[in-house]
Motif scaffolding. Structure first.
Motif, mmCIF file in Angstrom:
data_model
loop_
_atom_site.group_PDB
_atom_site.id
_atom_site.type_symbol
_atom_site.label_atom_id
_atom_site.label_comp_id
_atom_site.label_asym_id
_atom_site.label_seq_id
_atom_site.Cartn_x
_atom_site.Cartn_y
_atom_site.Cartn_z
ATOM 1 N N ALA A 90 0.974 -0.975 -0.057
ATOM 2 C CA ALA A 90 -0.067 -0.003 0.365
ATOM 3 C C ALA A 90 0.892 1.184 0.048
ATOM 4 O O ALA A 90 0.585 2.420 -0.631
ATOM 5 C CB ALA A 90 -0.931 -0.203 1.375
ATOM 6 N N VAL A 91 2.071 1.160 0.618
ATOM 7 C CA VAL A 91 2.805 2.603 0.744
ATOM 8 C C VAL A 91 3.366 2.924 -0.754
ATOM 9 O O VAL A 91 3.938 3.931 -0.742
ATOM 10 C CB VAL A 91 3.900 2.357 1.716
ATOM 11 N N TYR A 119 7.767 4.408 6.469
ATOM 12 C CA TYR A 119 7.248 3.475 5.430
ATOM 13 C C TYR A 119 6.914 4.375 4.166
ATOM 14 O O TYR A 119 7.508 3.964 2.992
ATOM 15 C CB TYR A 119 6.209 2.359 5.437
ATOM 16 N N LEU A 120 6.341 5.372 4.274
ATOM 17 C CA LEU A 120 5.924 6.145 2.972
ATOM 18 C C LEU A 120 6.961 6.909 2.414
ATOM 19 O O LEU A 120 6.931 7.020 1.484
ATOM 20 C CB LEU A 120 4.711 7.243 3.528
ATOM 21 N N HIS A 155 -2.441 12.612 3.139
ATOM 22 C CA HIS A 155 -1.178 11.906 3.520
ATOM 23 C C HIS A 155 -1.554 11.522 5.057
ATOM 24 O O HIS A 155 -1.080 10.323 5.264
ATOM 25 C CB HIS A 155 -0.190 12.949 3.542
ATOM 26 N N GLU A 156 -2.118 12.330 5.797
ATOM 27 C CA GLU A 156 -2.540 11.823 7.204
ATOM 28 C C GLU A 156 -3.284 10.771 7.299
ATOM 29 O O GLU A 156 -3.085 9.691 8.170
ATOM 30 C CB GLU A 156 -3.149 13.018 8.205
ATOM 31 N N MET A 186 3.412 3.316 15.928
ATOM 32 C CA MET A 186 2.843 2.659 14.627
ATOM 33 C C MET A 186 2.940 3.917 13.558
ATOM 34 O O MET A 186 3.198 3.791 12.314
ATOM 35 C CB MET A 186 1.519 2.013 14.997
ATOM 36 N N LEU A 187 2.358 5.058 14.137
ATOM 37 C CA LEU A 187 2.209 5.929 12.967
ATOM 38 C C LEU A 187 3.701 6.484 12.564
ATOM 39 O O LEU A 187 3.823 6.898 11.405
ATOM 40 C CB LEU A 187 1.243 7.115 13.532
#
Length: 296
Positions: free
Chosen positions: A235-236, A289-290, A262-263, A282-283
């Motif tokens: 997904a990223v 990752y993005l 984005h958020e 996690m965030l």
């Protein structure tokens, strides 16, 4: 009667004249040398001419016109036979030329097939499918507008298995990954504008999923790619993230699709990785990752 006397004198003179003419004709006939065969021939020709005039007449000019038209048709038919011979020779020449070109095309396809298999094999190995074997089955047959080859792509998904048509041996996830490898090789020459992959991540995780995501990102530079996934590693890699949800409204189930900013993407990536209890760590991981995906 005095009126008859002059007529009588004239008839007597005519009788004498006719007798003299008859004697002269008799003398002429006696002096003629008549050929019986020639006579029979002329009689036959006369009979034949009358028969022809009856069929093609009624006048002799009509017969001659029919003769001229028939002769012209005969000349055209004779010319047609000559043209047919020329066309047959041209056909044989063209067949030999086309067969030569078809053979050259067949040889070119064979070499191209070998290169294609080599490139697809590299793609499959990158996608953690090293045991998958692709075979280009090329058979020569009847000459057609596309050459003289019949080509089929066969796949052996497991070591020791005979190659078979892709649809008969590959599962949904395997088929998607195989198609991904094929599309990545021919992306620059393929005319298809949009590629759709439905849960191509089935049965894979971790590093393999990341590799699939990398390949999807590479193809997306040349084609529009739509991918349904449940893995964060894939997904990223997307340029845009659409969230598909099902909700119950009254007595109906409604499916909605939302474009995430984005958020929202960061939150959804974190949710995919850790479930509903989203933490700051996690965030942060989702953000990283993005960023890493953007740099690939």
């Amino acid at each position: 009667m005095t009126e008859i006397s002059p007529i009588y004198d004239r008839l007597s003179s005519a009788a004498i004249e006719m007798e003299d003419i008859s004697e002269e004709i008799g003398s002429l006939l006696d002096s003629l040398d008549i050929d019986p065969k020639r006579y029979d021939y002329l009689n036959q020709r006369s009979d034949e001419l009358r028969r022809i005039m009856k069929k093609y007449g009624p006048e002799l000019d009509d017969v001659l016109t029919t003769l001229e038209n028939s002769q012209n048709e005969l000349d055209e038919l004779s010319g047609a036979e000559q043209s047919l011979d020329e066309l047959n020779k041209e056909k044989e020449r063209l067949l030999a030329e086309v067969s030569k070109k078809a053979k050259a095309l067949s040889d070119h396809r064979k070499k191209a097939g070998e290169r294609f298999v080599s490139q697809v094999t590299e793609e499959l190995e990158f996608l953690n499918m090293p045991k998958v074997k692709l075979v280009v089955q090329q058979k020569m047959g009847k000459l057609t507008i596309n050459g003289m080859d019949s080509i089929e792509f066969l796949i052996s998904a497991n070591l020791g298995e005979e190659p078979k048509p892709i649809a008969k041996i590959a599962s949904g996830g395997e088929l998607s990954r195989i198609m991904l490898a094929l599309k990545n090789v021919i992306a620059e020459k393929d005319s298809i504008g949009t590629l759709i992959f439905d849960e191509i991540d089935t049965g894979v995780s971790g590093r393999a999923a990341q590799k699939i995501g990398i390949k999807l990102k590479q193809i997306s530079r040349l084609r529009q790619v739509l991918c349904v996934t449940h893995l964060a590693q894939m997904a990223v890699m997307a340029d845009n993230h659409l969230l598909i949800e099902k909700n119950i409204q009254g007595d109906r189930t409604v499916t909605t699709v939302r474009t995430l900013d984005h958020e929202q993407r960061k939150y959804e990536i974190a949710r995919i990785m850790g479930g509903e209890n989203i933490t700051e760590l996690m965030l942060e991981n989702a953000e990283q990752y993005l960023k890493d995906a953007d740099n690939m």
